[in-house]
Write a protein that holds these residues in place. Sequence first.
Motif, PDB file in Angstrom:
ATOM      1  N   CYS A  46      45.345  -0.837  42.735  1.00  0.00           N
ATOM      2  CA  CYS A  46      44.131  -0.952  43.553  1.00  0.00           C
ATOM      3  C   CYS A  46      43.499   0.414  43.803  1.00  0.00           C
ATOM      4  O   CYS A  46      42.278   0.575  43.725  1.00  0.00           O
ATOM      5  N   ARG A  47      44.331   1.398  44.085  1.00  0.00           N
ATOM      6  CA  ARG A  47      43.799   2.749  44.310  1.00  0.00           C
ATOM      7  C   ARG A  47      43.143   3.293  43.064  1.00  0.00           C
ATOM      8  O   ARG A  47      42.083   3.921  43.117  1.00  0.00           O
ATOM      9  N   THR A  48      43.774   3.045  41.906  1.00  0.00           N
ATOM     10  CA  THR A  48      43.209   3.525  40.640  1.00  0.00           C
ATOM     11  C   THR A  48      41.867   2.868  40.356  1.00  0.00           C
ATOM     12  O   THR A  48      40.907   3.524  39.948  1.00  0.00           O
ATOM     13  N   CYS A  49      41.790   1.534  40.587  1.00  0.00           N
ATOM     14  CA  CYS A  49      40.533   0.810  40.354  1.00  0.00           C
ATOM     15  C   CYS A  49      39.425   1.311  41.280  1.00  0.00           C
ATOM     16  O   CYS A  49      38.281   1.496  40.857  1.00  0.00           O
ATOM     17  N   CYS A  50      39.754   1.524  42.552  1.00  0.00           N
ATOM     18  CA  CYS A  50      38.760   2.025  43.516  1.00  0.00           C
ATOM     19  C   CYS A  50      38.260   3.406  43.125  1.00  0.00           C
ATOM     20  O   CYS A  50      37.060   3.699  43.212  1.00  0.00           O
ATOM     21  N   CYS A  54      34.370   4.314  42.126  1.00  0.00           N
ATOM     22  CA  CYS A  54      33.601   5.341  42.840  1.00  0.00           C
ATOM     23  C   CYS A  54      33.062   6.394  41.873  1.00  0.00           C
ATOM     24  O   CYS A  54      31.905   6.814  41.981  1.00  0.00           O
ATOM     25  N   ILE A  55      33.899   6.797  40.922  1.00  0.00           N
ATOM     26  CA  ILE A  55      33.452   7.791  39.939  1.00  0.00           C
ATOM     27  C   ILE A  55      32.318   7.231  39.101  1.00  0.00           C
ATOM     28  O   ILE A  55      31.307   7.903  38.834  1.00  0.00           O
ATOM     29  N   SER A  56      32.445   5.956  38.654  1.00  0.00           N
ATOM     30  CA  SER A  56      31.401   5.324  37.844  1.00  0.00           C
ATOM     31  C   SER A  56      30.098   5.197  38.628  1.00  0.00           C
ATOM     32  O   SER A  56      29.010   5.414  38.085  1.00  0.00           O
ATOM     33  N   LEU A  57      30.211   4.855  39.916  1.00  0.00           N
ATOM     34  CA  LEU A  57      29.016   4.716  40.747  1.00  0.00           C
ATOM     35  C   LEU A  57      28.295   6.045  40.906  1.00  0.00           C
ATOM     36  O   LEU A  57      27.063   6.120  40.772  1.00  0.00           O
ATOM     37  N   VAL A  58      29.042   7.103  41.160  1.00  0.00           N
ATOM     38  CA  VAL A  58      28.429   8.431  41.319  1.00  0.00           C
ATOM     39  C   VAL A  58      27.763   8.867  40.019  1.00  0.00           C
ATOM     40  O   VAL A  58      26.631   9.383  40.020  1.00  0.00           O
TER      41      VAL A  58
END
Length: 239
Positions: A46-50, A54-58
């Motif tokens: 879950c932490r890896t997916c989050c 976040c990186i993809s969104l930025v």
Amino acid sequence: MSQSIQTLKKPPGYRDPNIPIQIPPKGAPNLPHTFYPYKKKRKSCCRTCCLCFCISLVLSILLFICLGGLFYVLYEPQLPRFNVKSFQLDQFNINESKDGPRLNTKLTVNIEFRNTNKKIKIVYDKISILVNGEGGLNIGEGTTPGFVQGKNNATNVKLVMKGNQLVSEQEAKKRIDEFKSKSLKLSTELRSGIGMILSGLNTGTVGLKVTCGDISLKQIENDVKPKCKVYMFRMLYIY
């Protein structure tokens, strides 16, 4: 003489032969309750997916900003301007009907569409125009086909409209008095879809609404132009 008997201590690993041997059942070992290997693995995923999200969104936001800046530099886009050039109220009278007094109107409206872009054409869907009086009084409404407006171009859209609205006797008298004194106020609402053509690419259209504020017949005669407000998606105020 009495003798004391001392009990010998049992050696390490001694098993009492009278106690039966218990064989543990087959299956998963009975682990302590504090050991959760699957939950720890799930939390890590879950932490890896989050983090990836976040990186993809930025990165997507940064890419969008860069593309928007490049688009602005290349095309210098500007929204079109709208101006009510003229009103001409040809008919305004009250006729009796079986339902009561009816306000019959006929007017001509001329609206200027101005495209100041030097590299962008503007696309308009079918255009609907509604002219109202105070209190939501329907003065006239009509539609006209859409069109493609060339670069750095001004186009006049002229539309003849009619109205036939049922009114009360009190309102009928009031509106006739306002018409005769030229204090009758009119407002115009334009609805359409708007899009762009740049380098041969059509972007498609989004909702457009233009409202031009109340202006009296006396002001129209004195060539006073109403101020127009533009809304994209028909509700987002732009200017």
